[in-house]
Design a protein around this motif. Structure first.
Motif, PDB file in Angstrom:
ATOM      1  N   LEU A 112       0.820  -1.207   0.000  1.00 28.54           N
ATOM      2  CA  LEU A 112       0.000   0.000   0.000  1.00 28.54           C
ATOM      3  C   LEU A 112       0.856   1.261   0.000  1.00 28.54           C
ATOM      4  O   LEU A 112       0.510   2.251  -0.648  1.00 28.54           O
ATOM      5  N   ASP A 113       1.969   1.239   0.700  1.00 27.86           N
ATOM      6  CA  ASP A 113       2.862   2.402   0.692  1.00 27.86           C
ATOM      7  C   ASP A 113       3.465   2.614  -0.691  1.00 27.86           C
ATOM      8  O   ASP A 113       3.651   3.754  -1.135  1.00 27.86           O
ATOM      9  N   ALA A 114       3.796   1.524  -1.375  1.00 26.56           N
ATOM     10  CA  ALA A 114       4.323   1.643  -2.738  1.00 26.56           C
ATOM     11  C   ALA A 114       3.265   2.214  -3.677  1.00 26.56           C
ATOM     12  O   ALA A 114       3.575   3.021  -4.567  1.00 26.56           O
ATOM     13  N   ALA A 115       2.010   1.831  -3.478  1.00 27.07           N
ATOM     14  CA  ALA A 115       0.925   2.373  -4.296  1.00 27.07           C
ATOM     15  C   ALA A 115       0.745   3.860  -4.043  1.00 27.07           C
ATOM     16  O   ALA A 115       0.498   4.640  -4.978  1.00 27.07           O
ATOM     17  N   TYR A 116       0.864   4.278  -2.778  1.00 27.57           N
ATOM     18  CA  TYR A 116       0.776   5.705  -2.465  1.00 27.57           C
ATOM     19  C   TYR A 116       1.875   6.481  -3.192  1.00 27.57           C
ATOM     20  O   TYR A 116       1.618   7.512  -3.824  1.00 27.57           O
ATOM     21  N   ALA A 117       3.117   5.987  -3.098  1.00 25.54           N
ATOM     22  CA  ALA A 117       4.242   6.681  -3.734  1.00 25.54           C
ATOM     23  C   ALA A 117       4.029   6.811  -5.237  1.00 25.54           C
ATOM     24  O   ALA A 117       4.352   7.844  -5.837  1.00 25.54           O
ATOM     25  N   ALA A 118       3.474   5.766  -5.850  1.00 25.03           N
ATOM     26  CA  ALA A 118       3.223   5.806  -7.294  1.00 25.03           C
ATOM     27  C   ALA A 118       2.115   6.797  -7.625  1.00 25.03           C
ATOM     28  O   ALA A 118       2.206   7.555  -8.600  1.00 25.03           O
ATOM     29  N   ALA A 119       1.070   6.829  -6.807  1.00 23.08           N
ATOM     30  CA  ALA A 119      -0.085   7.689  -7.103  1.00 23.08           C
ATOM     31  C   ALA A 119       0.272   9.165  -7.039  1.00 23.08           C
ATOM     32  O   ALA A 119      -0.257   9.972  -7.821  1.00 23.08           O
ATOM     33  N   VAL A 120       1.166   9.546  -6.134  1.00 26.81           N
ATOM     34  CA  VAL A 120       1.474  10.970  -5.965  1.00 26.81           C
ATOM     35  C   VAL A 120       2.647  11.429  -6.823  1.00 26.81           C
ATOM     36  O   VAL A 120       2.976  12.616  -6.833  1.00 26.81           O
ATOM     37  N   SER A 121       3.287  10.502  -7.548  1.00 28.00           N
ATOM     38  CA  SER A 121       4.516  10.854  -8.264  1.00 28.00           C
ATOM     39  C   SER A 121       4.288  11.384  -9.666  1.00 28.00           C
ATOM     40  O   SER A 121       5.226  11.874 -10.292  1.00 28.00           O
ATOM     41  N   GLY A 122       3.052  11.293 -10.189  1.00 29.30           N
ATOM     42  CA  GLY A 122       2.824  11.803 -11.534  1.00 29.30           C
ATOM     43  C   GLY A 122       1.562  11.240 -12.141  1.00 29.30           C
ATOM     44  O   GLY A 122       0.738  10.625 -11.446  1.00 29.30           O
ATOM     45  N   PRO A 123       1.368  11.434 -13.455  1.00 28.76           N
ATOM     46  CA  PRO A 123       0.161  10.926 -14.116  1.00 28.76           C
ATOM     47  C   PRO A 123       0.064   9.408 -14.009  1.00 28.76           C
ATOM     48  O   PRO A 123       1.079   8.709 -13.907  1.00 28.76           O
ATOM     49  N   ILE A 124      -1.158   8.922 -14.065  1.00 32.03           N
ATOM     50  CA  ILE A 124      -1.413   7.479 -14.016  1.00 32.03           C
ATOM     51  C   ILE A 124      -2.033   7.059 -15.342  1.00 32.03           C
ATOM     52  O   ILE A 124      -3.087   7.586 -15.745  1.00 32.03           O
ATOM     53  N   ARG A 125      -1.367   6.172 -16.031  1.00 34.09           N
ATOM     54  CA  ARG A 125      -1.893   5.656 -17.292  1.00 34.09           C
ATOM     55  C   ARG A 125      -1.516   4.184 -17.389  1.00 34.09           C
ATOM     56  O   ARG A 125      -0.488   3.768 -16.864  1.00 34.09           O
ATOM     57  N   PHE A 126      -2.333   3.397 -18.091  1.00 36.16           N
ATOM     58  CA  PHE A 126      -2.124   1.957 -18.126  1.00 36.16           C
ATOM     59  C   PHE A 126      -1.812   1.487 -19.550  1.00 36.16           C
ATOM     60  O   PHE A 126      -2.432   1.952 -20.517  1.00 36.16           O
ATOM     61  N   GLU A 127      -0.866   0.586 -19.647  1.00 40.97           N
ATOM     62  CA  GLU A 127      -0.434   0.028 -20.926  1.00 40.97           C
ATOM     63  C   GLU A 127      -1.519  -0.916 -21.442  1.00 40.97           C
ATOM     64  O   GLU A 127      -1.833  -1.925 -20.823  1.00 40.97           O
ATOM     65  N   LEU A 128      -2.086  -0.576 -22.607  1.00 36.77           N
ATOM     66  CA  LEU A 128      -3.170  -1.362 -23.190  1.00 36.77           C
ATOM     67  C   LEU A 128      -2.916  -1.575 -24.674  1.00 36.77           C
ATOM     68  O   LEU A 128      -2.147  -0.841 -25.300  1.00 36.77           O
ATOM     69  N   SER A 129      -3.588  -2.559 -25.229  1.00 35.06           N
ATOM     70  CA  SER A 129      -3.465  -2.842 -26.659  1.00 35.06           C
ATOM     71  C   SER A 129      -4.746  -2.409 -27.362  1.00 35.06           C
ATOM     72  O   SER A 129      -5.768  -3.098 -27.300  1.00 35.06           O
ATOM     73  N   ALA A 130      -4.682  -1.271 -28.025  1.00 36.79           N
ATOM     74  CA  ALA A 130      -5.861  -0.753 -28.725  1.00 36.79           C
ATOM     75  C   ALA A 130      -6.293  -1.674 -29.848  1.00 36.79           C
ATOM     76  O   ALA A 130      -7.472  -1.690 -30.228  1.00 36.79           O
ATOM     77  N   GLN A 131      -5.362  -2.465 -30.401  1.00 36.17           N
ATOM     78  CA  GLN A 131      -5.684  -3.309 -31.551  1.00 36.17           C
ATOM     79  C   GLN A 131      -6.694  -4.410 -31.202  1.00 36.17           C
ATOM     80  O   GLN A 131      -7.282  -5.004 -32.109  1.00 36.17           O
ATOM     81  N   HIS A 132      -6.897  -4.649 -29.926  1.00 36.59           N
ATOM     82  CA  HIS A 132      -7.899  -5.637 -29.528  1.00 36.59           C
ATOM     83  C   HIS A 132      -9.316  -5.073 -29.583  1.00 36.59           C
ATOM     84  O   HIS A 132     -10.277  -5.830 -29.485  1.00 36.59           O
ATOM     85  N   GLY A 133      -9.444  -3.771 -29.728  1.00 44.54           N
ATOM     86  CA  GLY A 133     -10.750  -3.149 -29.931  1.00 44.54           C
ATOM     87  C   GLY A 133     -11.760  -3.517 -28.862  1.00 44.54           C
ATOM     88  O   GLY A 133     -11.543  -3.294 -27.660  1.00 44.54           O
ATOM     89  N   MET A 134     -12.886  -4.111 -29.284  1.00 42.92           N
ATOM     90  CA  MET A 134     -13.954  -4.465 -28.354  1.00 42.92           C
ATOM     91  C   MET A 134     -13.519  -5.535 -27.357  1.00 42.92           C
ATOM     92  O   MET A 134     -14.176  -5.734 -26.330  1.00 42.92           O
ATOM     93  N   ASN A 135     -12.416  -6.236 -27.656  1.00 40.66           N
ATOM     94  CA  ASN A 135     -11.906  -7.285 -26.771  1.00 40.66           C
ATOM     95  C   ASN A 135     -10.721  -6.804 -25.931  1.00 40.66           C
ATOM     96  O   ASN A 135     -10.022  -7.624 -25.346  1.00 40.66           O
ATOM     97  N   MET A 136     -10.502  -5.520 -25.866  1.00 38.51           N
ATOM     98  CA  MET A 136      -9.368  -4.994 -25.108  1.00 38.51           C
ATOM     99  C   MET A 136      -9.518  -5.317 -23.627  1.00 38.51           C
ATOM    100  O   MET A 136     -10.565  -5.047 -23.023  1.00 38.51           O
ATOM    101  N   LEU A 137      -8.477  -5.925 -23.061  1.00 40.65           N
ATOM    102  CA  LEU A 137      -8.513  -6.309 -21.655  1.00 40.65           C
ATOM    103  C   LEU A 137      -8.228  -5.106 -20.767  1.00 40.65           C
ATOM    104  O   LEU A 137      -7.281  -4.348 -21.007  1.00 40.65           O
ATOM    105  N   LEU A 138      -9.057  -4.949 -19.751  1.00 39.65           N
ATOM    106  CA  LEU A 138      -8.922  -3.825 -18.812  1.00 39.65           C
ATOM    107  C   LEU A 138      -8.728  -4.386 -17.405  1.00 39.65           C
ATOM    108  O   LEU A 138      -9.527  -4.153 -16.496  1.00 39.65           O
TER     109      LEU A 138
END
Length: 778
Positions: A135-161
């Motif tokens: 949880l402390d590591a998650a806090y440090a990550a949350a306050v350190s900058g923007p949050i964005r997740f690596e995703l594959s747009a090519q999967h379209g309607m089947n894109m895993l979230l």
């Protein structure tokens, strides 16, 4: 045979002719779809998945891993699964309406009652201590900058979230940990977790998927409730509050919404293209020969599919391009409005407009499935309605934080919201719902109530939604959305008197529900034991118990591992001999019967094994009709053997057949049952108690339920304290064979008893047969 061959040849000829007609007639549908795509791209609309790039940098990826590991770092089994279940089931409601405009300040409560009445504060404290590193590591990550997740747009309607459950769970977990920390007096740690949970909303650059935005909107409500709890103390500095206020002032919830329609458009068009790539093997020729009649319906279906592949899929593609263009334009127009009241009158805002194909389209089927899921997540509200709620809560948060800063400066809250400008606000945020000033009033206890009129745009005076509850502290999943005739409220803290009154109403309601449930369980148990007794007597199992197969554990025979060498010496007892029930007299009969088993109690506990007692076992028992005894207890004998105590007061009177069994934990458990020989025993009790009679709720009281072997009976029920003193006597009679005695935990002088356990004695007389008995009750 000749006729069948002629039919097959005719069908094959039709196939060839149809294929020639389809593939040589040109394809105007395809050309029209391509033209529509080009025109939309010229107008600036995205039409292809290649227009979207969800890749991230190594820094963002590291941040993503820290955030998702905080929850996905748990296993899905064992202790971690139990911890996650505990969080889900026992988490306190951080916006628990006590009065129409007041909520409970959870962290101020000395005890946090759980489902069983236990204090949950120590359990939460231990759980969060175990997860501190993640949880402390998650806090440090949350306050350190923007949050964005690596995703594959090519999967379209089947894109895993995959990150969505983790984001939602982390926001809730940080809020719960902040509550525990504030309860323990660690304001700095509580503020740290509040900032981290806030950043999960404000720093998250959401991918253009509707469900992702919905999760973010849900996190807004979670953080809203957490912030309300945290601001019910004056331990924050102005600098800390200013930082929190700035976080909410810097975020917007509407800008990315049109992009969701664009991604839906590109994804659905890509699904059409993927459908064309799927292989169609057609109708095998031998099927035509073997079964022409069945082949005809199959051939008709294939014909329709080929027509769809040749033209229908392109017609769908064009229609989808235009459908989602219109949806994108509707969202763009809607978010230009200054209030929900203006927005909701526009097309597509409150009503969902589905895509409709002229064909039996697989793409439409997938879109329909997706929309059903979205409808469930929206909980009856539109996508833009959920966005409007999130924006409204954002404005309420900004205003509430500014009010707390004003209070820190001046020692009191302002008479009007206009006093907050210009020092704390450039201008007071208006209610997004109706574009009027947020409603505000000072409360008699020195606090305030701040509210928005909500999605119905009707002012209900700052009335909080109420929810059904299982206990005064528990949340009730599925009831988080604001209901009609209520507002979105930043409430005042409830007073002690309000909480006490509310709590007593909750206790009364819980008592009624508990009484109904235990009545049902008692009847089911009595019927089950009698039915089981009769089933055994009629079954072939009653002739012989058979023998268990001797399993091996860690390469040794189980009987060798369980042998008590102090008693058996060099005698090699078989497993059947070890599981043979031998009654010993303890003086607790007939209510409690004890059997001694020549099994080492220490060996039993070292193997994490348990001894079971089966009553009238039938081989074909299903999971709903088990044969376990109602209540047993295994403890060590003075010689090291195992003593199995059977509480006969929970069993039906009469003759029973008993059988001892052994239950080993995974992975030691053998494939078959480990059971001993039969042992016949007669229960002579004149009253069979329900299992629930052995427990009581310290806030509600105790209820004993019993079943007599005759319809008419007179009884006297004595409650005795731990010291042996008589606390209360309850007398009565029955004409239906059932006894139900309620004790309010007060002695004869009206003083409430607070012990953890009590003894009971039942005196019962049956007038019809003249029998009477005195029994120790549960």
């Amino acid at each position: 045979m000749k006729l069948r061959r002629n039919i097959a040849v005719g069908i094959a000829a039709l196939v060839v002719i149809g294929a020639v007609l389809i593939f040589t007639s040109g394809n105007p549908a395809r050309r029209s779809a391509e033209k529509t795509r080009r025109e939309l791209r010229q107008q600036g609309f995205k039409t292809d998945l290649s227009d979207f790039n969800f890749s991230t940098s190594p820094e963002l990826l590291q941040r993503e891993q820290a955030i998702t590991n905080a929850t996905f770092g748990w296993n899905t089994w064992g202790n971690d699964y139990q911890r996650r279940s505990f969080l889900n089931q026992e988490s306190p409601d951080l916006m628990n309406a006590i009065a129409s405009d007041a909520a409970l300040v959870v962290w101020r409560q000395a005890r946090l009652p759980g489902r069983e009445g236990q204090d949950l504060w120590p359990q939460f404290r231990e759980l969060f201590a175990d997860d501190k590193i993640l949880l402390d590591a998650a806090y440090a990550a949350a306050v350190s900058g923007p949050i964005r997740f690596e995703l594959s747009a090519q999967h379209g309607m089947n894109m895993l979230l995959r990150h969505l459950p983790g984001i939602k769970s982390l926001a809730q977990t940080l809020g719960q940990r902040a509550t525990v920390e504030l309860h323990d007096g660690d304001a700095h740690a509580a503020l740290t977790d509040l900032i981290a949970s806030t950043r999960l909303v404000t720093a998250w650059e959401v991918e253009p998927a509707e469900i992702s935005h919905l999760v973010r909107f849900g996190c807004v409500e979670t953080v809203f409730n957490t912030t309300w709890q945290m601001l019910q103390t004056n331990r924050w500095t102005d600098e800390q509050l200013a930082r929190l206020q700035h976080e909410w002032e810097s975020v917007t919830f509407f800008n990315g919404l049109p992009e969701t329609a664009a991604f839906n458009r590109a994804g659905s068009v890509a699904a059409c293209g993927q459908y064309l790539k799927e292989r169609d093997d057609g109708v095998p020729f031998m099927e035509l020969v073997r079964s022409p009649r069945n082949a005809w319906s199959n051939l008709k279906y294939r014909w329709q599919q080929n027509r769809y592949r040749s033209s229908g899929v392109y017609e769908d593609e064009k229609a989808l391009l235009l459908h989602f263009r219109d949806r994108e334009m509707e969202i763009r127009e809607a978010i230009k409005q200054t209030s929900w009241k203006e927005m909701r009158s526009l097309p597509g805002v409150t009503n969902f407009i589905p895509f409709t194909s002229k064909h039996p389209s697989p793409v439409q089927a997938r879109l329909n499935t997706k929309q059903l899921t979205m409808g469930f997540l929206n909980e009856g509200y539109s996508f833009l309605g959920r966005a409007a709620e999130a924006e409204t809560r954002r404005r309420l948060l900004i205003m509430a934080i500014a009010l707390e800063r004003f209070h820190a400066w001046h020692g009191s809250y302002p008479q009007t919201l206009s006093e907050l400008t210009p020092e704390l606000l450039t201008q007071p945020p208006v209610d997004f719902m109706d574009n009027k000033p947020l409603r505000y009033r000072l409360a008699a206890n020195g606090h305030f109530v701040l509210w928005s009129v909500g999605l119905d745009c009707l002012d209900n005076g700052g009335r909080l939604p109420t929810r059904p509850r299982r206990s005064p502290y528990e949340s009730y999943p599925g009831w988080s959305r604001v209901r009609q005739d209520t507002d979105i409220v930043w409430p005042r803290p409830a007073s002690d008197a309000e909480f006490h009154a509310f709590h007593m109403e909750e206790v009364k309601a819980a008592a009624v529900e508990l009484d109904r449930t235990e009545d049902m369980l008692a009847t089911n148990w009595w019927n089950h034991t009698v039915r089981q007794q009769l089933r055994f007597q009629r079954s072939s199992v009653a002739q012989s118990a058979g023998k268990s197969v001797e399993p091996k554990v860690h390469g040794r025979r189980l009987s060798d591992m369980l042998r008590n060498e102090i008693v058996s010496g060099t005698n090699q007892l078989s497993l059947d001999e070890m599981l043979t029930l031998k009654q010993i007299v303890t003086g607790a009969e007939p209510e409690v019967v004890t059997f001694e088993l020549p099994i080492s109690y220490n060996a039993l506990t070292n193997l994490e094994a348990t001894v079971e007692l089966y009553v009238d076992p039938v081989a074909d028992n299903d999971s709903d009709e088990g044969c376990q005894a109602g209540m047993i207890e295994c403890k060590p004998a003075a010689n090291g053997n195992s003593l199995l105590s059977w509480y006969t007061i929970f069993e039906a009177p009469g003759t029973h057949t008993l059988q001892a069994g052994l239950d080993l934990t995974e992975p030691l458990a053998p494939p078959g049952e480990i059971i001993g020989p039969f042992h016949e025993f007669t229960v002579s009790n004149l009253c069979q108690f329900s299992i629930e009679s052995a427990r009581f709720n310290p806030e509600i009281g105790a209820t004993a339920r019993g079943k007599l072997p005759e319809l008419e009976g007179n009884y006297s029920f004595e409650i005795i304290g731990p010291a042996g003193n008589l606390l209360s006597t309850i007398t009565g009679n029955t004409t239906n064979g059932s006894i139900k005695v309620f004790w309010d935990l007060k002695d004869e002088q009206g003083v409430r008893c607070t012990n953890n356990f009590y003894n009971t004695v039942l005196h019962v007389t049956l007038p019809a047969s003249g029998r009477s008995q005195t029994l120790k009750g549960p």
